[in-house]
Design a protein around this motif. Sequence first.
Motif, mmCIF file in Angstrom:
data_model
loop_
_atom_site.group_PDB
_atom_site.id
_atom_site.type_symbol
_atom_site.label_atom_id
_atom_site.label_comp_id
_atom_site.label_asym_id
_atom_site.label_seq_id
_atom_site.Cartn_x
_atom_site.Cartn_y
_atom_site.Cartn_z
ATOM 1 N N LEU A 534 -76.097 58.745 108.861
ATOM 2 C CA LEU A 534 -75.749 57.423 109.377
ATOM 3 C C LEU A 534 -75.818 57.374 110.904
ATOM 4 O O LEU A 534 -76.120 56.336 111.500
ATOM 5 C CB LEU A 534 -74.345 57.037 108.895
ATOM 6 N N MET A 535 -75.545 58.504 111.559
ATOM 7 C CA MET A 535 -75.583 58.556 113.018
ATOM 8 C C MET A 535 -76.975 58.276 113.572
ATOM 9 O O MET A 535 -77.128 57.934 114.755
ATOM 10 C CB MET A 535 -75.096 59.929 113.496
ATOM 11 N N GLU A 536 -78.000 58.388 112.726
ATOM 12 C CA GLU A 536 -79.356 58.123 113.207
ATOM 13 C C GLU A 536 -79.585 56.640 113.505
ATOM 14 O O GLU A 536 -80.638 56.281 114.046
ATOM 15 C CB GLU A 536 -80.391 58.641 112.214
ATOM 16 N N ARG A 580 -66.053 50.897 105.759
ATOM 17 C CA ARG A 580 -66.898 49.837 106.307
ATOM 18 C C ARG A 580 -68.073 50.461 107.064
ATOM 19 O O ARG A 580 -68.115 50.532 108.286
ATOM 20 C CB ARG A 580 -66.081 48.934 107.221
ATOM 21 N N TYR A 581 -69.051 50.912 106.300
ATOM 22 C CA TYR A 581 -70.210 51.546 106.915
ATOM 23 C C TYR A 581 -70.973 50.568 107.801
ATOM 24 O O TYR A 581 -71.660 50.981 108.750
ATOM 25 C CB TYR A 581 -71.128 52.117 105.833
ATOM 26 N N LYS A 586 -72.712 48.777 113.371
ATOM 27 C CA LYS A 586 -72.504 47.851 114.489
ATOM 28 C C LYS A 586 -72.148 48.604 115.764
ATOM 29 O O LYS A 586 -72.624 48.269 116.851
ATOM 30 C CB LYS A 586 -71.397 46.857 114.144
ATOM 31 N N SER A 587 -71.310 49.607 115.631
ATOM 32 C CA SER A 587 -70.893 50.363 116.813
ATOM 33 C C SER A 587 -72.048 51.136 117.431
ATOM 34 O O SER A 587 -71.970 51.553 118.584
ATOM 35 C CB SER A 587 -69.760 51.329 116.449
ATOM 36 N N LEU A 588 -73.113 51.333 116.673
ATOM 37 C CA LEU A 588 -74.298 52.045 117.169
ATOM 38 C C LEU A 588 -75.417 51.076 117.555
ATOM 39 O O LEU A 588 -76.572 51.473 117.687
ATOM 40 C CB LEU A 588 -74.799 53.032 116.110
ATOM 41 N N GLY A 589 -75.071 49.817 117.713
ATOM 42 C CA GLY A 589 -76.025 48.834 118.227
ATOM 43 C C GLY A 589 -76.809 48.082 117.182
ATOM 44 O O GLY A 589 -77.833 47.471 117.503
ATOM 45 N N SER A 590 -76.343 48.075 115.922
ATOM 46 C CA SER A 590 -77.080 47.414 114.846
ATOM 47 C C SER A 590 -76.295 46.236 114.282
ATOM 48 O O SER A 590 -75.121 46.024 114.599
ATOM 49 C CB SER A 590 -77.396 48.420 113.739
ATOM 50 N N TRP A 591 -76.947 45.505 113.419
ATOM 51 C CA TRP A 591 -76.321 44.391 112.703
ATOM 52 C C TRP A 591 -75.781 44.911 111.382
ATOM 53 O O TRP A 591 -76.404 45.774 110.749
ATOM 54 C CB TRP A 591 -77.366 43.306 112.459
ATOM 55 N N GLY A 592 -74.629 44.411 110.953
ATOM 56 C CA GLY A 592 -74.065 44.882 109.701
ATOM 57 C C GLY A 592 -73.316 43.794 108.969
ATOM 58 O O GLY A 592 -72.799 42.843 109.577
ATOM 59 N N ALA A 621 -80.343 47.046 110.571
ATOM 60 C CA ALA A 621 -79.328 46.346 109.783
ATOM 61 C C ALA A 621 -78.763 47.290 108.741
ATOM 62 O O ALA A 621 -79.459 48.195 108.268
ATOM 63 C CB ALA A 621 -79.926 45.107 109.116
ATOM 64 N N LEU A 622 -77.502 47.087 108.394
ATOM 65 C CA LEU A 622 -76.890 47.838 107.308
ATOM 66 C C LEU A 622 -76.069 46.894 106.448
ATOM 67 O O LEU A 622 -75.189 46.181 106.957
ATOM 68 C CB LEU A 622 -76.003 48.969 107.834
ATOM 69 N N VAL A 623 -76.382 46.880 105.164
ATOM 70 C CA VAL A 623 -75.661 46.046 104.204
ATOM 71 C C VAL A 623 -74.801 46.958 103.345
ATOM 72 O O VAL A 623 -75.318 47.807 102.622
ATOM 73 C CB VAL A 623 -76.639 45.225 103.334
ATOM 74 N N ASN A 624 -73.497 46.788 103.447
ATOM 75 C CA ASN A 624 -72.507 47.605 102.747
ATOM 76 C C ASN A 624 -72.083 46.856 101.484
ATOM 77 O O ASN A 624 -71.385 45.832 101.567
ATOM 78 C CB ASN A 624 -71.309 47.840 103.680
ATOM 79 N N VAL A 625 -72.519 47.323 100.333
ATOM 80 C CA VAL A 625 -72.325 46.587 99.078
ATOM 81 C C VAL A 625 -71.216 47.259 98.268
ATOM 82 O O VAL A 625 -71.361 48.411 97.827
ATOM 83 C CB VAL A 625 -73.634 46.557 98.257
ATOM 84 N N LEU A 626 -70.116 46.552 98.067
ATOM 85 C CA LEU A 626 -68.978 47.105 97.327
ATOM 86 C C LEU A 626 -69.223 46.921 95.836
ATOM 87 O O LEU A 626 -69.073 45.826 95.289
ATOM 88 C CB LEU A 626 -67.678 46.421 97.749
ATOM 89 N N ILE A 627 -69.639 47.996 95.193
ATOM 90 C CA ILE A 627 -70.045 47.933 93.790
ATOM 91 C C ILE A 627 -69.011 48.594 92.894
ATOM 92 O O ILE A 627 -68.216 49.431 93.318
ATOM 93 C CB ILE A 627 -71.416 48.612 93.575
ATOM 94 N N GLY A 628 -69.041 48.203 91.615
ATOM 95 C CA GLY A 628 -68.231 48.864 90.598
ATOM 96 C C GLY A 628 -69.071 49.843 89.818
ATOM 97 O O GLY A 628 -70.206 50.159 90.192
ATOM 98 N N LYS A 629 -68.526 50.287 88.697
ATOM 99 C CA LYS A 629 -69.205 51.299 87.881
ATOM 100 C C LYS A 629 -69.628 50.697 86.551
ATOM 101 O O LYS A 629 -68.942 49.840 85.987
ATOM 102 C CB LYS A 629 -68.287 52.505 87.653
ATOM 103 N N THR A 630 -70.790 51.154 86.048
ATOM 104 C CA THR A 630 -71.280 50.732 84.742
ATOM 105 C C THR A 630 -71.616 51.974 83.921
ATOM 106 O O THR A 630 -71.576 53.099 84.422
ATOM 107 C CB THR A 630 -72.556 49.865 84.872
ATOM 108 N N ASP A 631 -71.961 51.752 82.647
ATOM 109 C CA ASP A 631 -72.354 52.882 81.802
ATOM 110 C C ASP A 631 -73.877 53.071 81.791
ATOM 111 O O ASP A 631 -74.410 53.835 81.001
ATOM 112 C CB ASP A 631 -71.837 52.684 80.378
#
Length: 639
Positions: A534-536, A580-581, A586-592, A621-631
């Motif tokens: 992620l630091m990249e 909150r990835y 954002k802190s590294l200069g990107s949109w999130g 850009a980074l989209v942080n998607v809060l997902i659940g679990k499926t089978d």
Amino acid sequence: MVLFLLVILIIIGLLLWKWLDIRSTDELANMLKLVSSGNGQHVLSNAFQVDEKSKRHGGELVASVLKAHDVEEIFVLCGGHISPILVAAEKLGIKIVDTRHEVTAVFAADAVARLRQSIGVAAVTAGPGLTNTITAVKNAQMAESPLLLIGGAAPTLLKGRGALQDIDQMVLFRPLCKYVARVERLRDIVPTLREAIKAAKSGCPGPVFVEFPVDVLYPYELVVKEIGFNPNAKGFIQKALNFYLRCHVSRQFSSAWIQQTITPLPTNIPMPKSEQIQEIIQLVKSAKRPVLLIGSQATLPPVKPSDLVKAVETLGCPVFLGGMARGLLGKDHPLQMRQVRKDALKDADLTILAGTVCDFRLSYGRTLSKKSKIVALNRNYNQLTKNERAFWNSTVSAQADVATSLVQVANGLGSNHNKPTEWVNTLRQKDNEKEAANAKKIEQKLSNGFLNPLNFLKTLDQSLPDDAILVADGGDFVGSAAYIVRPRGPLQWLDPGAFGTLGVGGGFALGAKTVYPKRPVYIIWGDGSCGYSLMEYDTFARHKLPVIGIVGNDACWTQIAREQIPMFQSSVAVDLARTRYDNVAKSLGSWGETIDETNVDSARKVLDEALSICRSGQQSALVNVLIGKTDFREGSISV
């Protein structure tokens, strides 16, 4: 004491005899007189053909060879050992892309090698700089990527004497690389690099390693200054030591700037035998239910992907694609199947393993039908025959270029080939039924309040532009994406390969964006794997190479948890947090942005905005998607 001095004279005499190609005892005696006098610097320079006034350095020779081999960029993490290479390469117009971790530099070079279908180059400093690359080099070995790793090293005379960052680097890389070499004279730089690059691209491609001691890269004047002469030498021993050091550095710089050929050496690619091609043609003609499994190796040059596609269409077999071959046939080609490989292999009467290996991905060959004739094509003999006679047996086995073999078979079949249309239609129906069953799971709403990952992946797939390059870095979330998200064309999917490495995301994306700066590059990340690179996002910002990261955030190492929790009733070490990835980016200069149950209806809008921002070249850009679990995919996990 006299005996000791005599021994020293004999040793120096033998070295001079060897190094200077001395042919007479008189000539040797004259040289030895210089030892006792403490003089001889200029005599040695003349004898070794050293230009003492030259400001040039070994880094220039390295850069010139890379330029002649059409290397456009070097991925690096800086270090004093390799500074001359970086400075010289930049002067020749080679782009220097510096990363935040050495492993990223090698992953980026790996991606360049795959996408350019040529050599990728990384350069790192000695000791820990090189040990940090080992995972990526092993990954390149197993993914069969032609990669040149350049490493710095301690000065030649201080090898094994406790110099800073001095370890035995050669022993580390011999098992991982097709070719390893240590350069100790400037005139050896050019031929060594040419041989290394040839080895990387020949046969079955793979990584190579060349080690450069620091005193081979810096200018003569500086090396002489640092070598440790005693300016007030008195007595024979001190003068002899000075003389030996003069000999050593003179030998290093001997004939350093003579004219040498720097252009590429011809590579060797194994080609199929005509009798093997004829035998395969007859098998294809007689088969009623053939299946074609295409792996990464089929995308290697010299055959263009477009020519390989024509060959596949001529064969008319149902096709399953893996690794770098994903996307070869586009998004919705009628011959490509995705969901019913197990069924197809069970009923097949001919199975063509076109660069596909009988390792864990094919249950070591046990998924192949005992009633099926099997054709195996691979450049690598060990991969060609892996687990043969234990779980499967080949009818035809050809150690040859995969794509060339398929093209020759297709040409031999001709336009009147009777394609197995009924068999294709049968598998297409089964594949569609499986797709329909998956579609029901995609539309399910989860009771835990988080997003259905399958539904989001479908939205992602629908939002992808045709020129998108996809980087897969993760376990469970990425495993699901492989079924749902479809690359649009050849060489538009990058995954680690057989090593199953996590952490390739930042490096692969960096390499892809460097090759195609105008195309959108997506990293499909699990929340566990994104932590590796992620630091990249700092690297993307500094070099103005914006990418789009998609993080499937279920606060868990789910690939492991699927088996560990039911087996041991414990979630130890598999739990993460809903971090909150996007804020990190954002802190590294990107949109999130985060997508959760409160804005799920805007998921497509968020993805489109991320694409628009990256297309403009402004930010990653980074989209942080809060997902659940499926089978979904349960029962398909492998240890």
